[in-house]
Design a protein around this motif. Structure first.
Motif, PDB file in Angstrom:
ATOM      1  N   UNK A  35       0.831  -1.211   0.000  1.00 46.01           N
ATOM      2  CA  UNK A  35       0.000   0.000   0.000  1.00 46.01           C
ATOM      3  C   UNK A  35       0.863   1.257   0.000  1.00 46.01           C
ATOM      4  N   UNK A  36       1.890   1.248   0.833  1.00 43.16           N
ATOM      5  CA  UNK A  36       2.782   2.411   0.904  1.00 43.16           C
ATOM      6  C   UNK A  36       3.442   2.644  -0.452  1.00 43.16           C
ATOM      7  N   UNK A  37       3.928   1.583  -1.077  1.00 45.26           N
ATOM      8  CA  UNK A  37       4.565   1.749  -2.387  1.00 45.26           C
ATOM      9  C   UNK A  37       3.576   2.234  -3.435  1.00 45.26           C
ATOM     10  N   UNK A  38       2.361   1.733  -3.390  1.00 45.01           N
ATOM     11  CA  UNK A  38       1.355   2.178  -4.356  1.00 45.01           C
ATOM     12  C   UNK A  38       0.983   3.640  -4.148  1.00 45.01           C
ATOM     13  N   UNK A  39       0.933   4.054  -2.896  1.00 46.44           N
ATOM     14  CA  UNK A  39       0.541   5.425  -2.579  1.00 46.44           C
ATOM     15  C   UNK A  39       1.684   6.418  -2.747  1.00 46.44           C
ATOM     16  N   UNK A  40       2.907   5.987  -2.491  1.00 45.19           N
ATOM     17  CA  UNK A  40       4.022   6.921  -2.401  1.00 45.19           C
ATOM     18  C   UNK A  40       4.875   7.025  -3.659  1.00 45.19           C
ATOM     19  N   UNK A  41       4.711   6.121  -4.615  1.00 41.86           N
ATOM     20  CA  UNK A  41       5.558   6.166  -5.806  1.00 41.86           C
ATOM     21  C   UNK A  41       4.717   6.153  -7.072  1.00 41.86           C
ATOM     22  N   UNK A  42       5.368   6.477  -8.156  1.00 41.03           N
ATOM     23  CA  UNK A  42       4.740   6.379  -9.467  1.00 41.03           C
ATOM     24  C   UNK A  42       5.177   5.110 -10.191  1.00 41.03           C
ATOM     25  N   UNK A  43       5.834   4.205  -9.458  1.00 35.99           N
ATOM     26  CA  UNK A  43       6.286   2.960 -10.062  1.00 35.99           C
ATOM     27  C   UNK A  43       5.103   2.128 -10.533  1.00 35.99           C
ATOM     28  N   UNK A  44       5.352   1.346 -11.557  1.00 38.32           N
ATOM     29  CA  UNK A  44       4.309   0.451 -12.053  1.00 38.32           C
ATOM     30  C   UNK A  44       4.116  -0.702 -11.080  1.00 38.32           C
ATOM     31  N   UNK A  45       2.996  -1.389 -11.232  1.00 35.81           N
ATOM     32  CA  UNK A  45       2.747  -2.566 -10.413  1.00 35.81           C
ATOM     33  C   UNK A  45       3.837  -3.606 -10.670  1.00 35.81           C
ATOM     34  N   UNK A  46       4.302  -3.724 -11.907  1.00 33.92           N
ATOM     35  CA  UNK A  46       5.407  -4.640 -12.222  1.00 33.92           C
ATOM     36  C   UNK A  46       6.659  -4.302 -11.415  1.00 33.92           C
ATOM     37  N   UNK A  47       7.003  -3.033 -11.361  1.00 34.20           N
ATOM     38  CA  UNK A  47       8.202  -2.610 -10.636  1.00 34.20           C
ATOM     39  C   UNK A  47       8.051  -2.857  -9.137  1.00 34.20           C
ATOM     40  N   UNK A  48       6.890  -2.571  -8.601  1.00 36.99           N
ATOM     41  CA  UNK A  48       6.645  -2.794  -7.173  1.00 36.99           C
ATOM     42  C   UNK A  48       6.707  -4.286  -6.863  1.00 36.99           C
ATOM     43  N   UNK A  49       6.132  -5.104  -7.735  1.00 40.93           N
ATOM     44  CA  UNK A  49       6.179  -6.562  -7.538  1.00 40.93           C
ATOM     45  C   UNK A  49       7.624  -7.040  -7.498  1.00 40.93           C
ATOM     46  N   UNK A  50       8.447  -6.524  -8.383  1.00 43.32           N
ATOM     47  CA  UNK A  50       9.854  -6.905  -8.402  1.00 43.32           C
ATOM     48  C   UNK A  50      10.597  -6.469  -7.166  1.00 43.32           C
ATOM     49  N   UNK A  51      10.352  -5.247  -6.724  1.00 45.22           N
ATOM     50  CA  UNK A  51      11.042  -4.716  -5.541  1.00 45.22           C
ATOM     51  C   UNK A  51      10.645  -5.419  -4.257  1.00 45.22           C
ATOM     52  N   UNK A  52       9.417  -5.923  -4.213  1.00 45.62           N
ATOM     53  CA  UNK A  52       8.925  -6.519  -2.980  1.00 45.62           C
ATOM     54  C   UNK A  52       8.998  -8.036  -2.981  1.00 45.62           C
ATOM     55  N   UNK A  53       9.583  -8.597  -4.035  1.00 45.29           N
ATOM     56  CA  UNK A  53       9.757 -10.040  -4.074  1.00 45.29           C
ATOM     57  C   UNK A  53       8.500 -10.826  -4.345  1.00 45.29           C
ATOM     58  N   UNK A  54       7.535 -10.195  -4.950  1.00 47.39           N
ATOM     59  CA  UNK A  54       6.256 -10.855  -5.199  1.00 47.39           C
ATOM     60  C   UNK A  54       6.306 -11.769  -6.413  1.00 47.39           C
ATOM     61  N   UNK A  55       7.290 -11.610  -7.241  1.00 45.04           N
ATOM     62  CA  UNK A  55       7.435 -12.487  -8.397  1.00 45.04           C
ATOM     63  C   UNK A  55       6.951 -11.890  -9.692  1.00 45.04           C
ATOM     64  N   UNK A  56       5.933 -11.112  -9.665  1.00 42.26           N
ATOM     65  CA  UNK A  56       5.413 -10.493 -10.875  1.00 42.26           C
ATOM     66  C   UNK A  56       4.124  -9.752 -10.584  1.00 42.26           C
ATOM     67  N   UNK A  57       3.703  -8.954 -11.547  1.00 41.27           N
ATOM     68  CA  UNK A  57       2.514  -8.121 -11.363  1.00 41.27           C
ATOM     69  C   UNK A  57       1.263  -8.956 -11.136  1.00 41.27           C
ATOM     70  N   UNK A  58       1.128 -10.068 -11.867  1.00 42.49           N
ATOM     71  CA  UNK A  58      -0.063 -10.903 -11.716  1.00 42.49           C
ATOM     72  C   UNK A  58      -0.160 -11.465 -10.301  1.00 42.49           C
TER      73      UNK A  58
END
Length: 85
Positions: A35-58
């Motif tokens: 939530x913080x990354x979605x609210x605080x950055x203009x990064x794409x969901x793909x980029x946030x997924x990569x940074x947070x170790x989620x594996x991918x946007x899906x």
């Protein structure tokens, strides 16, 4: 937590323990981080997924919807306005 555990067909305690083993964090911290990354950055969901170790946007979208009840872009739009999504 109870709803997530029920969806996973586990007790809340078992779910929390397994979630921690898989992700290295608690379910609450996992959701708050995204939530913080979605609210605080203009990064794409793909980029946030990569940074947070989620594996991918899906995967991020899937887990985010299950945990929060809304899609990441809807969360971002709610907190940052329609132009942010």
């Amino acid at each position: 937590m109870e709803q997530l555990a029920a969806r996973a067909l586990m007790s809340p305690r078992t779910f929390a323990r397994r979630f921690q083993q898989e992700t290295g964090t608690t379910p609450n911290r996992w959701v708050l981080r995204r939530r913080v990354l979605l609210e605080a950055t203009d990064e794409t969901v793909d980029a946030i997924a990569g940074r947070t170790g989620c594996g991918g946007a899906a995967a991020l979208r899937h887990h985010f919807v299950r945990a929060v009840g809304t899609a990441p872009h809807a969360c971002r739009r709610t907190f940052r306005g329609p132009q942010a999504a």
